[in-house]
Write a protein that holds these residues in place. Sequence first.
Motif, short mmCIF file in Angstrom:
data_model
loop_
_atom_site.label_atom_id
_atom_site.label_comp_id
_atom_site.label_asym_id
_atom_site.label_seq_id
_atom_site.Cartn_x
_atom_site.Cartn_y
_atom_site.Cartn_z
N VAL A 183 0.66 -1.31 0.00
CA VAL A 183 -0.41 0.42 0.42
C VAL A 183 1.27 1.43 0.01
N VAL A 184 1.58 1.52 0.95
CA VAL A 184 2.62 2.01 0.74
C VAL A 184 3.46 2.95 -0.20
N SER A 185 4.11 1.50 -1.13
CA SER A 185 4.87 1.64 -2.39
C SER A 185 3.40 2.53 -3.36
N ALA A 186 2.67 1.80 -3.49
CA ALA A 186 1.24 2.11 -4.30
C ALA A 186 1.19 3.55 -4.02
N ALA A 187 1.58 4.09 -3.21
CA ALA A 187 0.79 5.25 -2.26
C ALA A 187 1.81 6.48 -2.92
N ILE A 188 3.55 5.83 -2.87
CA ILE A 188 4.20 6.57 -2.81
C ILE A 188 4.18 7.04 -4.69
N ILE A 189 3.98 5.92 -5.04
CA ILE A 189 3.82 5.98 -6.82
C ILE A 189 2.79 6.72 -7.36
#
Length: 498
Positions: free
Chosen positions: A143-149
């Motif tokens: 989720v964090v990775s997707a949010a950063i992208i």
Amino acid sequence: MKKKNRVILTSVFTALSVFATLCFCGFRVGFVFVDYYVFNGFCYLLWSLFIINTIILFFQQRGSICENKLYNKKVFIVNILVTLINLICLAAFLIVGGKEEFLNYIYMSAETLPYLSLFYAFIFFTAILPVCNKILQKITAGVVSAAIIVSALVIIFPAGGFDFESAPAVFDTGDGYHIVFATNRKSIGYVKLSNGEQIWDNLKGRKESSRVHSVKVNYDELNNKEYSVGAVRAVEDIAYGGHLGKEITQSVGTFIPCPQDDFNMTCITDNHAFKPDWESMGGDADIFAFLGDIANGIYINNLIVPAGKISEGVKPVIYTLGNHDHRGSKVPDLMNALDFDKYYYRLNIGKYIFTVLDSGEDKEDENYEYAGYSDFSSYFEEETEWAQTLKKENGYNIIITHSPAIFFAPDEEQAPICPVMRNLGEEFVICGHKHTAEFVSADESETGIACYICGGKVDSREFNFSKMHFNQGLVDIKSENTQGEIIYEKQFQLTESK
């Protein structure tokens, strides 16, 4: 208590405490009088206490997950009590201030909110996430990775595209028009006249990169002529360079100046962020007057957007600042965006001479609400000196301002500008401030000049405004609410000065 229940309980109160401290950003701004009457910094002390409590709750949560000494039942009970006090404070804020006031103060605290949110996120991802189970770690990491992208993409390619946020509003400032409009992204804006001339919003030759654009044009360049507005997105505006992007345009139509006589004026005052159906309020008005106190936390959506909607960019608008419009860090932003030479001026419509005055703040400069930022005593002196340079003109002399007192003068029966205005032949004041619709005769007024108070916000559901018809010096006034009901009527005969 079982581990599962302990984890759930600490998680719930940590989440509540995070939410409450973020909301308290608005509370500390909204209840400045609490600081003054208790002791200076009281709200900040409470806010600091609640933030510390939240930090401790994070570690209580970690301790409950790991079953270690970081969790302490007695400390947790104190944490719960402090969190409940925080929630009670927020409830009191909502009851006293109301939802709209709360949103205004949250907006005024917007610069602080992201930093506190990031601080809490940092604690969570460093102190809580590592001790959670592996499946949750993987889900959270995804989720964090997707949010950063997604965040990176939104920064580079903002969601919603590039478009106009408001129709233009044409403000009459006595020496010409200021065509003001807004875009949803930072851009450089321009006005294109019917003769093909393109006038950029600029500061001494430098095109202004902003969301709000103000372009000054002469009366004869716009009256009874078509025009359009445009903007070019400023993708990057850096020292010695930058990049421009997409260009958008909007054809407005033919601008219709206010007739010399037999015209209608719609007066809006003290809406305090109230958002009625602006388009329906336009009606058959030939000119619109915004009389101040557009919001308690001033920002663009409460003036530029309404003025554009109600006038559709084809009829003139007059604006005078209210006392609330002078408060807060956003005030300079709006004043710079409007780019008026000054906020007191004269404009003529046929035989009608309108003197627009800035009535300033309603308390002494030393008042605690202003925190040392006000110097209205000097400002009033400058405005009075300007008024003393005016000459008495033939025609119907009318003042447009926010306060029935013209200037707020708490320690005086009358502000010094009042006799100056009477000597100029002013006999009628169009104003707001008191949130009522009523006529006050010259004998009963604070200034010795008759005035009409044009309404304002009554509560969260009702807003009153006034319509005036001017014909050969007779002013026919009807005040109504947003349901279309007439709440007050009055006729006033002006005397023509010769």
